[in-house]
Each structure stands twice: as structure tokens, then as C-alpha cells.
Motif scaffolding. Structure first.
Motif, PDB file in Angstrom:
ATOM      1  N   ASN A  49      52.440  -5.499  73.113  1.00  0.00           N
ATOM      2  CA  ASN A  49      53.062  -6.720  73.015  1.00  0.00           C
ATOM      3  C   ASN A  49      52.730  -7.331  71.603  1.00  0.00           C
ATOM      4  OD1 ASN A  49      54.024  -6.646  75.751  1.00  0.00           O
ATOM      5  ND2 ASN A  49      52.065  -7.513  76.483  1.00  0.00           N
TER       6      ASN A  49
ATOM      7  N   HIS B 151      59.816 -12.625  78.461  1.00  0.00           N
ATOM      8  CA  HIS B 151      60.181 -11.410  79.431  1.00  0.00           C
ATOM      9  C   HIS B 151      58.755 -10.539  79.307  1.00  0.00           C
ATOM     10  CE1 HIS B 151      61.971  -7.755  80.269  1.00  0.00           C
ATOM     11  NE2 HIS B 151      61.141  -6.919  79.518  1.00  0.00           N
ATOM     12  N   ARG B 152      57.962 -10.492  78.535  1.00  0.00           N
ATOM     13  CA  ARG B 152      56.911  -9.570  78.446  1.00  0.00           C
ATOM     14  C   ARG B 152      55.646 -10.161  79.536  1.00  0.00           C
ATOM     15  NH1 ARG B 152      56.636  -5.713  74.360  1.00  0.00           N
ATOM     16  NH2 ARG B 152      58.703  -4.724  74.366  1.00  0.00           N
TER      17      ARG B 152
ATOM     18  N   ILE C 170      63.634  -5.847  73.441  1.00  0.00           N
ATOM     19  CA  ILE C 170      63.371  -5.763  74.856  1.00  0.00           C
ATOM     20  C   ILE C 170      63.998  -4.298  75.505  1.00  0.00           C
ATOM     21  CG2 ILE C 170      64.183  -6.637  77.324  1.00  0.00           C
ATOM     22  CD1 ILE C 170      63.684  -9.530  75.737  1.00  0.00           C
TER      23      ILE C 170
ATOM     24  N   GLU D  38      57.650   0.339  81.351  1.00  0.00           N
ATOM     25  CA  GLU D  38      57.569  -0.975  81.570  1.00  0.00           C
ATOM     26  C   GLU D  38      58.117  -1.156  82.869  1.00  0.00           C
ATOM     27  OE1 GLU D  38      59.293  -4.914  79.681  1.00  0.00           O
ATOM     28  OE2 GLU D  38      58.612  -3.384  78.377  1.00  0.00           O
TER      29      GLU D  38
END
Length: 665
Positions: free
Chosen positions: A80, A142-143, A192, A202
Motif C-alpha cells: 500500500n 479502495h485499499r 487499482i 487482493e
């Protein structure tokens, strides 16, 4: 309660911070085909860069805040930190003639991120800031959308966008008309998509696809002792703990799976295929960069080195008593300044002091900046060892090891003696350019460190001290075949530290049921702590079957293999990078400090008994101290440590050279 007691120690870490308001208040590989000459001259605007903290710094603080409120996942957070820092770098680079984006407009590991040329006005800073903000915002949302602290994380990101006057409802990716917000959104979308196919898995929440442990879980809890179910003393063993709480303070499964054994498959930053070896096991190909070779294994010709290393961990737990009368000078006058490391396991006994603790530090005669001697600072060794174990542990409210080095970087960047010259040379850089470049480099370095260390962890699947020490002690002692409880794979006896229980011993038991067992003189364990604010376990003789690392009873040991140490790899890589980026191996001013207040720092138990100041002359000194802390904490034997340091050195240097290829073009 522990999490409530924990202060966010790193907000005042290393040197005094010179911080204004951060994120809740207003404050002020593609080719050049993606850039064009100046077409429109925009008016000069008052931006965060011109009035204080850079926009990159503000988003980095939001990112660190997000990590502190997520699960303790050092591999995932290294990724990240890299992807978001790299997205900021790309957003900045599009408007700069001095840099080339990493992913934007490039093909990275077979993934195409297409980009169209844009108009570049004379005053690029406001556009850079907007593009950076939208890219960071979209990626953080998003993460961290599934994080336990997602609501707080997203609210913090929303607040910064509102403060900056940016519309979070603007989701356009059409930057053809010059919208820097749309450009930021498009860059985020590219990262992404890249992350959904980079080998991290992911889409399945980073779960393992193949790895299975060979050992059944070691069940830890009241009334349970030894390691009765272990199958292989060379392989990792899960831990089963009722009420397991991860290192970030979040409740998780009572027996968490190995975190990241297949992480070597993730697309790296600067790692080269020339440094990669592929090992097949159980139908899976483990990708390993900078392969250190096999660690010491019990039952082989390196069995004695295995026993020595884990015995050293047990012995060092005896150092965690401030009342043992041992005082150490913990200043740079006596600690640090290590120039060479052992290159074979047989040399480790010359580097580590098995009985007294510590390493071959020589210290420094003078501070090279002030030309004055460093002042001696004597403190109890038992306080020092415990403080190090907790300071570097990266527990509740922490950023995990890779984020920890971003905090160190930020603190150094804030120092009034630091000249922000890339590699210590050339012109002074503005805050934004400095932050963008250093975050990009640090992010890539931490990402490569995670891929390397965890690739090795997955391939070698090495045992942790709590499993090895208990398992060997269950077998007996291997020092003397003429003594009771002999077993060739038993633990080594060391006078005054690891001995046999004899008749009349306080540990013999009411019916002498413990006679012949192994006892260890070490930290007594969390069983003796009711209230960590007022209680301390202390050091005494305990049955080895009850040996416990200096850790919380709800955590004990990270849920992944030991070899090689992630802390050692991350820290040495970061130290090498900091040295390269600043042009000096020394912290600004020749020393960095962290104040520790008596009885107001430790979380696992009461302490320390005295005030102290952790001090480091160089970035490597801080890294080396971090490595030792994991031995005092009962997390790693020396065999895990030194290979991590040596590998980290390679990663840090290689990463910096790789970064250079994206600058000054």
C-alpha cells in the motif's frame, strides 16, 4: 486496556517534530511523449506547498493513519505504501520535466497503463496537488474499504479533501480537457487495476492459495505447557490462542494462518530476475530473491548452531530485569558503529554476546557534526532490553515496520538541520519535490523488502523461538549424555541460565514430578501480570515448558515464519536508502533521540524503572538496534537476523539506483 494506554510514540519519534496541522485543518518509465510544452499560463495560487506541509506529506499522514487502523499486515502495507506513494509520484511527474512516471504510460511486468499527452501550464503546482490528492484519495478508499477502522479512515480522507476544497463526487477519468482531478482519478484507477493482477491475490483478501503448515497449532493458555504436538522442529508452527489479538490490536481468528508465505510472487519494484531463484514444494513454486540458503536445522550437521541460536534467545530473556545490577551505556559513545557482519552461521558467536547480551558495537569518539564527544548514558540493561523490545515491536497504534520507516523519514525531513538536496547534492528541493521523491523511493524499498523477506519465509518455513525452545525442552537436554533427560535434539544446558530441575529444587513440584525437566532463568511471562500499568513479571527460574517471549498473552509471536527477520530486512534496507537520499549516514545533527519516561512507556508490564533517551548516531545504528530488539523480545534467533540485515543492505542500495532511472530526465 493496553491499546488505550499506548501513546502514539512515533509522533514524537527520533527528533523533535516541526509539524503544523496535518490533515484536519487548512494548511497552506513513460517517455516524454506524455508531456507537452507550456500551452496555458495559469495564475499563481496559494497552495499547501507554499504555506507549509506539502500535499504529499498530508496524504502520507492519512495513509499512515489508515495503516494504524487496519489489521497488522506488514507485507500488504508495504505494498500500500509503495503503490500510493508511486501514484503520487506519477501524478507529480506528469507535470514535471525532471521525472518519468513509474506506471502511468508504461508497461510494468506485462501490465499496460496507457496515457495520453496533456497540456502543461507554467504554474504546475496547483495541478500537481490536485492530481496527487485525487489519486491518493481514490486509492486509500479502495485499499482500506474493508479495514476494521474503515469508517474512521474514510472520514479522515474525506476531511482532507474538504479542507483542500476538492469535490469527492468528481469521479471523472476524462483528463483530455486538462482536468487534474480526472488525471488523479485515472492514475488511481490504473494502480487499482494493476494491483488486482500483481500476484498479491487482493481479490481474495490476500489469502494463501497453496501453503499449508506441516505442524499442528501450538495451543497456548492457562494450564497448558510444552509443545506436545509438534511434528517437525525445523518448520513453522501456527499458534492457537483464545482471544487472539493481532499486533494492531484487532481481534482475529484464534489460530491465524501464515501471513504471506506466497508473497514472493508479487510484482516487485527494483528486484531483478537475476537475483531470483524458484523452489518447488508441494506443487507450488516459491519465488525467492537474494536467497540466503538454508538456516541451521536440527538433526543435521548444523544442529549445534540451531541449538546455540535458540538457547541464546532463552538466555537473553534473563536480561529483562532492571534489578540485576547491570548498567549499560546506551549512548552512541558505546553503541553503534558496526562495520562488518558475520557471513557464516559459525561466526555468530563472535558477533553476539550470548551471556551478557548485545553485539560488537564500538561506539563513536565524537559527533562528526558538533565535533564533541557523545555523552555517556548509564541505564539498567533490564530497562533497555524491555524498552527496545516494545519500541521496535510496532504494536497497537503503530504503522507496522514499513510504515515506521516512513515516520522516521518524515521526522528527518522536518529537522531544521536537514538540507533537502537529493543524495546530498545539487539544488535545494521544495517540500513537495523532496517528499514525492523520498516517498517513492522508500515505498519501493519497503515493498521489495517485503517481497524478499516473505518469499524466503515461505520457502524455508522456519520455526519460531516459542515453538523451538518448548519443543527441545520437552525432549530434554543435549549437552551431556551422562546426565538425566538426555536427547540428541534436546536443548543445550548453560550454567546459571538453562539447567536441569533436581530434587529439592523450588520447581521440583510437590511430588518431584518436575525433577529431570529443563528450567530456564528468564522472563517469567504474562501469567504474573494482572495489571500491566502496575505489575511486572520479573525474571526468575521457570520450567522451560512454560517459556514465553516478552510479548502479550493475546499475541505471543507474529503469525508467519521467522527466517529471515522482516524487521532486520526492512530496517537495514531503509537505513541504506536514508543514507543515499540524504547524502549522509548520520541523522541531522549527528544524533537522533527518543525520550522514554519512567513507568510511562512499557505496555506489556510496568516500566521502565528510570527515564532514558534512546539515541542513534546513524540510520544503520537505528536499524541494528531494531534487529537486536527482536531477540530480546523472544521473536527471532540470530539466524533470522543477520541474513535479513545483509539482504536489506543489497535492497536499499539497489532500490536507490533504480529510482535514479526515473529522475532527471
Amino acid at each position: 486496556m493496553m491499546k488505550q494506554r499506548r501513546i502514539n510514540k512515533f509522533k514524537k519519534m527520533l527528533v523533535p517534530l516541526i509539524l503544523g496541522p496535518l490533515f484536519l485543518t487548512a494548511c497552506g518509465g513513460s517517455s516524454s511523449d506524455n508531456k507537452t510544452e507550456v500551452v496555458v499560463e495559469a495564475p499563481i495560487k496559494i497552495t499547501a506547498e507554499r504555506s507549509g506541509q506539502s500535499i504529499a506529506r498530508q496524504w502520507n499522514e492519512v495513509l499512515l493513519h489508515a495503516i494504524r487502523n487496519d489489521y497488522a499486515r506488514p507485507t500488504i502495507h508495504a505494498r500500500n505504501l509503495f503503490h500510493i506513494s508511486s501514484a503520487m509520484f506519477d501524478a507529480w511527474s506528469v507535470y514535471s520535466a525532471q521525472a518519468t512516471p513509474f506506471l502511468w504510460g508504461n508497461n510494468v511486468a506485462g501490465f499496460d497503463c496507457t496515457a495520453e499527452a496533456i497540456n502543461v501550464p507554467a504554474d504546475t503546482l496547483p495541478l500537481q496537488e490536485q492530481a496527487i490528492s485525487f489519486a491518493s484519495y481514490r486509492m486509500i478508499k479502495h485499499r482500506f474499504r474493508l479495514s476494521p477502522g474503515a469508517d474512521d479512515i474514510i472520514a479522515t480522507a474525506d476531511a482532507l479533501m474538504a479542507t483542500l476544497g476538492f469535490d469527492i463526487e468528481n469521479t471523472s477519468v476524462d483528463y483530455s480537457q486538462g482536468s487534474s482531478a480526472a488525471l488523479g482519478n485515472a492514475i488511481a484507477a490504473c494502480y487499482i487495476d494493476f494491483g488486482l493482477q500483481d500476484g498479491a491475490n487482493e481479490t481474495q483478501f490476500y489469502s494463501n492459495t497453496s501453503y499449508q503448515p506441516v505442524n499442528p497449532a501450538l495451543v497456548l493458555g492457562e494450564g497448558l505447557s510444552g509443545n506436545p504436538t509438534i511434528v517437525d522442529l525445523n518448520r513453522w508452527q501456527p499458534l492457537s490462542i483464545e482471544g487472539y489479538i493481532d499486533q494492531a490490536g484487532n481481534p482475529v481468528d484464534d489460530a491465524p494462518e501464515f501471513l504471506g508465505p506466497e508473497w514472493g510472487q508479487v510484482v516487485p519494484f527494483s528486484l531483478s530476475d537475476n537475483d531470483k531463484t524458484v523452489f518447488s514444494r508441494d506443487g507450488f513454486d516459491y519465488q525467492v530473491y537474494h536467497d540466503p540458503g538454508m538456516p541451521p536445522l536440527i538433526g543435521t550437521d548444523t544442529s549445534d548452531l540451531y541449538k546455540w541460536g535458540f538457547s541464546l534467545v532463552a538466555i537473553w530473556s534473563a536480561h529483562l530485569d532492571e534489578n540485576d545490577g547491570v548498567l549499560w551505556d546506551i549512548s552512541p559513545k558505546s553503541l553503534g558503529n558496526i562495520h562488518t557482519f558475520p557471513t557464516t552461521f559459525s561466526q555468530y558467536s563472535e558477533f553476539y554476546n550470548q551471556l551478557e547480551g548485545g553485539d560488537t558495537s564500538t561506539g563513536y569518539a565524537v559527533n562528526p557534526v558538533t565535533d564533541q564527544p557523545y555523552q555517556e548514558q548509564l541505564v539498567p540493561r533490564g530497562d533497555y532490553g524491555r524498552v527496545l523490545a516494545e519500541f521496535w515491536a510496532d504494536g497497537p497504534d503503530s504503522e507496522t515496520p514499513p510504515g515506521h520507516w516512513f515516520v522516521i523519514l518524515n521526522t528527518v525531513s522536518d529537522h531544521n538541520l536537514l538540507e533537502k538536496r537529493w543524495a546530498g547534492e545539487g539544488e535545494l528541493l521544495g517540500n513537495l519535490e523532496w517528499d514525492i521523491k523520498t516517498y517513492f523511493a522508500m515505498g519501493g524499498t519497503m515493498h521489495d523488502s517485503a517481497i524478499t523477506a516473505w518469499g524466503i519465509k515461505g520457502r524455508y518455513d522456519y520455526i519460531r523461538p516459542v515453538s523451538a525452545i518448548r519443543a527441545m525442552a520437552d525432549l530434554g537436554q543435549s549437552s551431556d549424555a551422562q546426565l538425566p533427560s538426555y536427547h540428541v535434539n534436546g536443548i543445550l544446558l548453560v550454567d546459571d541460565y538453562i539447567e536441569l530441575v533436581s530434587n529439592g529444587d523450588a520447581l521440583a513440584g510437590e511430588n518431584n514430578e518436575h525433577v529431570g525437566k529443563i528450567k530456564i532463568y528468564g522472563w517469567k511471562g504474562p501469567k504474573y501480570i494482572v495489571d500491566p500499568a502496575t505489575d511486572k513479571a520479573g525474571v526468575d527460574w521457570i520450567l522451560a515448558e512454560n517459556w514465553w517471549p516478552y510479548q502479550r498473552p493475546s499475541f505471543v509471536t507474529p503469525p508467519f515464519a521467522g527466517y529471515v527477520s522482516g524487521h532486520s530486512t526492512y530496517s537495514r534496507a531503509a537505513a541504506e536508502l536514508m543514507t543515499a537520499m540524504t547524502g549522509s549516514s548520520y541523522f541531522p545533527g549527528g544524533m537522533s533521540e527518543f525520550e522514554v519516561v519512567a513507568n510511562d512507556f512499557l505496555v506489556f508490564e510496568q516500566g521502565p524503572s528510570v527515564n532514558m533517551t534512546l539515541q542513534w548516531a546513524t540510520y544503520q545504528d537505528a536499524s541494528d538496534q531494531c534487529s537486536l530488539s527482536r531477540i530480546w523480545g523472544g521473536i527471532h534467533p540470530p539466524a533470522d537476523d543477520i541474513p535479513g540485515r545483509l539482504i536489506g543492505e543489497k535492497i536499499g542500495k539497489n532500490s536507490f539506483e533504480f529510482v535514479q532511472g526515473y529522475l532527471s530526465k
